[in-house]
Motif scaffolding. Structure first.
Motif, PDB file in Angstrom:
ATOM      1  N   ARG A   1     -29.134  -1.733 -13.824  1.00 42.64           N
ATOM      2  CA  ARG A   1     -29.453  -1.920 -15.076  1.00 42.64           C
ATOM      3  C   ARG A   1     -28.312  -2.351 -16.347  1.00 42.64           C
ATOM      4  O   ARG A   1     -28.525  -3.247 -17.165  1.00 42.64           O
ATOM      5  CB  ARG A   1     -29.723  -0.542 -15.652  1.00 42.64           C
ATOM      6  CG  ARG A   1     -31.044   0.275 -15.293  1.00 42.64           C
ATOM      7  CD  ARG A   1     -31.557   1.313 -16.106  1.00 42.64           C
ATOM      8  NE  ARG A   1     -30.711   2.461 -16.095  1.00 42.64           N
ATOM      9  CZ  ARG A   1     -31.092   3.328 -14.687  1.00 42.64           C
ATOM     10  NH1 ARG A   1     -31.926   3.108 -14.023  1.00 42.64           N
ATOM     11  NH2 ARG A   1     -30.159   4.547 -14.673  1.00 42.64           N
ATOM     12  N   ALA A   2     -27.074  -2.249 -15.566  1.00 48.03           N
ATOM     13  CA  ALA A   2     -25.987  -2.632 -16.489  1.00 48.03           C
ATOM     14  C   ALA A   2     -25.872  -4.204 -16.364  1.00 48.03           C
ATOM     15  O   ALA A   2     -25.773  -4.837 -17.701  1.00 48.03           O
ATOM     16  CB  ALA A   2     -24.579  -2.261 -16.143  1.00 48.03           C
ATOM     17  N   VAL A   3     -26.118  -4.719 -15.221  1.00 45.15           N
ATOM     18  CA  VAL A   3     -26.144  -6.335 -15.085  1.00 45.15           C
ATOM     19  C   VAL A   3     -27.404  -6.756 -15.764  1.00 45.15           C
ATOM     20  O   VAL A   3     -27.354  -7.951 -16.317  1.00 45.15           O
ATOM     21  CB  VAL A   3     -26.449  -6.568 -13.602  1.00 45.15           C
ATOM     22  CG1 VAL A   3     -26.753  -8.016 -13.280  1.00 45.15           C
ATOM     23  CG2 VAL A   3     -25.073  -6.338 -12.868  1.00 45.15           C
ATOM     24  N   GLY A   4     -28.571  -6.195 -16.044  1.00 41.77           N
ATOM     25  CA  GLY A   4     -29.768  -6.656 -16.735  1.00 41.77           C
ATOM     26  C   GLY A   4     -29.585  -6.741 -17.939  1.00 41.77           C
ATOM     27  O   GLY A   4     -30.224  -7.269 -18.717  1.00 41.77           O
TER      28      GLY A   4
ATOM     29  N   ASN B   1     -25.618 -11.617 -19.891  1.00 37.81           N
ATOM     30  CA  ASN B   1     -26.227 -12.763 -19.213  1.00 37.81           C
ATOM     31  C   ASN B   1     -24.941 -13.316 -18.546  1.00 37.81           C
ATOM     32  O   ASN B   1     -23.805 -13.092 -19.094  1.00 37.81           O
ATOM     33  CB  ASN B   1     -26.336 -13.833 -20.441  1.00 37.81           C
ATOM     34  CG  ASN B   1     -27.685 -13.607 -21.231  1.00 37.81           C
ATOM     35  OD1 ASN B   1     -28.655 -13.218 -20.666  1.00 37.81           O
ATOM     36  ND2 ASN B   1     -27.584 -13.588 -22.439  1.00 37.81           N
ATOM     37  N   LEU B   2     -25.175 -13.902 -17.385  1.00 37.27           N
ATOM     38  CA  LEU B   2     -24.086 -14.378 -16.477  1.00 37.27           C
ATOM     39  C   LEU B   2     -24.328 -15.993 -16.368  1.00 37.27           C
ATOM     40  O   LEU B   2     -25.281 -16.526 -16.342  1.00 37.27           O
ATOM     41  CB  LEU B   2     -24.079 -14.032 -15.245  1.00 37.27           C
ATOM     42  CG  LEU B   2     -24.252 -12.301 -14.982  1.00 37.27           C
ATOM     43  CD1 LEU B   2     -24.604 -11.661 -13.754  1.00 37.27           C
ATOM     44  CD2 LEU B   2     -22.822 -11.737 -15.498  1.00 37.27           C
ATOM     45  N   ASP B   3     -23.206 -16.681 -16.273  1.00 38.15           N
ATOM     46  CA  ASP B   3     -23.014 -18.269 -16.035  1.00 38.15           C
ATOM     47  C   ASP B   3     -23.571 -18.558 -14.552  1.00 38.15           C
ATOM     48  O   ASP B   3     -24.131 -19.224 -14.100  1.00 38.15           O
ATOM     49  CB  ASP B   3     -22.050 -18.710 -16.595  1.00 38.15           C
ATOM     50  CG  ASP B   3     -21.715 -18.850 -17.845  1.00 38.15           C
ATOM     51  OD1 ASP B   3     -22.690 -18.899 -18.857  1.00 38.15           O
ATOM     52  OD2 ASP B   3     -20.762 -18.500 -18.560  1.00 38.15           O
ATOM     53  N   LEU B   4     -22.567 -17.736 -13.726  1.00 42.36           N
ATOM     54  CA  LEU B   4     -22.501 -17.941 -12.481  1.00 42.36           C
ATOM     55  C   LEU B   4     -22.469 -16.807 -11.287  1.00 42.36           C
ATOM     56  O   LEU B   4     -21.755 -15.993 -12.030  1.00 42.36           O
ATOM     57  CB  LEU B   4     -21.490 -18.947 -11.927  1.00 42.36           C
ATOM     58  CG  LEU B   4     -20.908 -19.030 -10.327  1.00 42.36           C
ATOM     59  CD1 LEU B   4     -21.983 -19.724  -9.606  1.00 42.36           C
ATOM     60  CD2 LEU B   4     -19.589 -19.611 -10.277  1.00 42.36           C
ATOM     61  N   ALA B   5     -23.159 -16.506 -10.466  1.00 39.94           N
ATOM     62  CA  ALA B   5     -23.272 -15.283  -9.781  1.00 39.94           C
ATOM     63  C   ALA B   5     -22.719 -15.745  -8.453  1.00 39.94           C
ATOM     64  O   ALA B   5     -23.255 -16.494  -7.928  1.00 39.94           O
ATOM     65  CB  ALA B   5     -24.815 -14.598  -9.702  1.00 39.94           C
TER      66      ALA B   5
ATOM     67  N   LEU C   1     -31.091  -4.275  -4.500  1.00 37.38           N
ATOM     68  CA  LEU C   1     -31.522  -4.056  -6.081  1.00 37.38           C
ATOM     69  C   LEU C   1     -30.489  -4.757  -6.938  1.00 37.38           C
ATOM     70  O   LEU C   1     -31.154  -5.269  -7.911  1.00 37.38           O
ATOM     71  CB  LEU C   1     -31.574  -2.662  -6.185  1.00 37.38           C
ATOM     72  CG  LEU C   1     -32.005  -2.206  -7.539  1.00 37.38           C
ATOM     73  CD1 LEU C   1     -33.371  -2.465  -7.950  1.00 37.38           C
ATOM     74  CD2 LEU C   1     -31.910  -0.550  -7.889  1.00 37.38           C
ATOM     75  N   LEU C   2     -29.387  -4.424  -6.480  1.00 37.65           N
ATOM     76  CA  LEU C   2     -28.389  -4.981  -7.667  1.00 37.65           C
ATOM     77  C   LEU C   2     -28.303  -6.512  -7.535  1.00 37.65           C
ATOM     78  O   LEU C   2     -28.229  -7.186  -8.506  1.00 37.65           O
ATOM     79  CB  LEU C   2     -26.705  -4.565  -7.250  1.00 37.65           C
ATOM     80  CG  LEU C   2     -25.735  -5.110  -8.132  1.00 37.65           C
ATOM     81  CD1 LEU C   2     -25.969  -5.042  -9.521  1.00 37.65           C
ATOM     82  CD2 LEU C   2     -24.429  -4.399  -7.620  1.00 37.65           C
ATOM     83  N   LYS C   3     -28.443  -7.083  -6.314  1.00 34.24           N
ATOM     84  CA  LYS C   3     -28.597  -8.568  -6.198  1.00 34.24           C
ATOM     85  C   LYS C   3     -29.782  -9.270  -6.951  1.00 34.24           C
ATOM     86  O   LYS C   3     -29.588 -10.336  -7.467  1.00 34.24           O
ATOM     87  CB  LYS C   3     -28.435  -9.004  -4.427  1.00 34.24           C
ATOM     88  CG  LYS C   3     -27.199  -8.707  -3.908  1.00 34.24           C
ATOM     89  CD  LYS C   3     -27.155  -9.172  -2.706  1.00 34.24           C
ATOM     90  CE  LYS C   3     -26.071  -8.469  -1.793  1.00 34.24           C
ATOM     91  NZ  LYS C   3     -24.657  -8.927  -2.161  1.00 34.24           N
TER      92      LYS C   3
ATOM     93  N   GLU D   1     -31.550 -12.510 -11.442  1.00 35.73           N
ATOM     94  CA  GLU D   1     -32.285 -12.624 -12.620  1.00 35.73           C
ATOM     95  C   GLU D   1     -31.463 -13.006 -13.983  1.00 35.73           C
ATOM     96  O   GLU D   1     -31.893 -13.540 -14.841  1.00 35.73           O
ATOM     97  CB  GLU D   1     -33.069 -11.220 -13.129  1.00 35.73           C
ATOM     98  CG  GLU D   1     -34.181 -11.322 -11.716  1.00 35.73           C
ATOM     99  CD  GLU D   1     -35.344 -12.250 -12.157  1.00 35.73           C
ATOM    100  OE1 GLU D   1     -35.630 -12.286 -13.510  1.00 35.73           O
ATOM    101  OE2 GLU D   1     -35.661 -12.721 -11.338  1.00 35.73           O
ATOM    102  N   ALA D   2     -30.150 -12.392 -13.853  1.00 36.68           N
ATOM    103  CA  ALA D   2     -29.487 -12.548 -15.114  1.00 36.68           C
ATOM    104  C   ALA D   2     -28.380 -13.854 -15.242  1.00 36.68           C
ATOM    105  O   ALA D   2     -27.814 -14.179 -16.050  1.00 36.68           O
ATOM    106  CB  ALA D   2     -28.299 -11.353 -15.048  1.00 36.68           C
TER     107      ALA D   2
END
Length: 124
Positions: free
Chosen positions: A29-32, A35-39, A61-63, A68-69
């Motif tokens: 939920r925190a990651v959602g 917005n991330l540029d690179l994972a 679930l986290l990955k 998605e982000a």
């Protein structure tokens, strides 16, 4: 002098003491919410036929939330884990933009990964 600003965000969630990572629904939920540029993902196992896999549904679930982000997904994967399979699917190779591995990965496997879509960077 200009300096680059780097923010570190801890997602919370359940901490895996063996890897020092967080996972689970709270972390997802925190990651959602960002917005991330690179994972840059890690995974305990990768197989050309079975995808990127994990032993932990909380990590999956986290990955998924991270993918998605983000705009770009890289997998950091040493060659010893290629050809191994865990019980839970993370993603297919074609969802990755880049796979970073080392020279221990046979060229035929690196070529096959590249055929699926991601660029393969091999360190020496």
């Amino acid at each position: 002098m200009r300096t680059a600003v780097r923010d570190t965000v801890h997602t919370g969630g359940e901490v895996d003491v063996s890897s020092g990572s967080s996972s689970g629904p709270l972390a997802a939920r925190a990651v959602g919410a960002i917005n991330l540029d690179l994972a840059v993902l890690s995974a305990g196992s990768r197989d050309l036929a079975h995808r990127i896999t994990s032993f932990s549904m909380d990590k999956v679930l986290l990955k998924h939330a991270v993918m998605e982000a983000t705009g770009s997904v890289a997998l950091l994967a040493d060659s010893t884990k290629w050809g191994t399979v865990e019980r839970s699917n993370v993603t297919k190779l074609d969802r990755l933009d880049t796979v970073v591995t080392e020279e221990g990965l046979p060229s035929a496997v690196a070529d096959r990964i590249a055929e699926e879509g991601p660029a393969v960077l091999r360190t020496g």
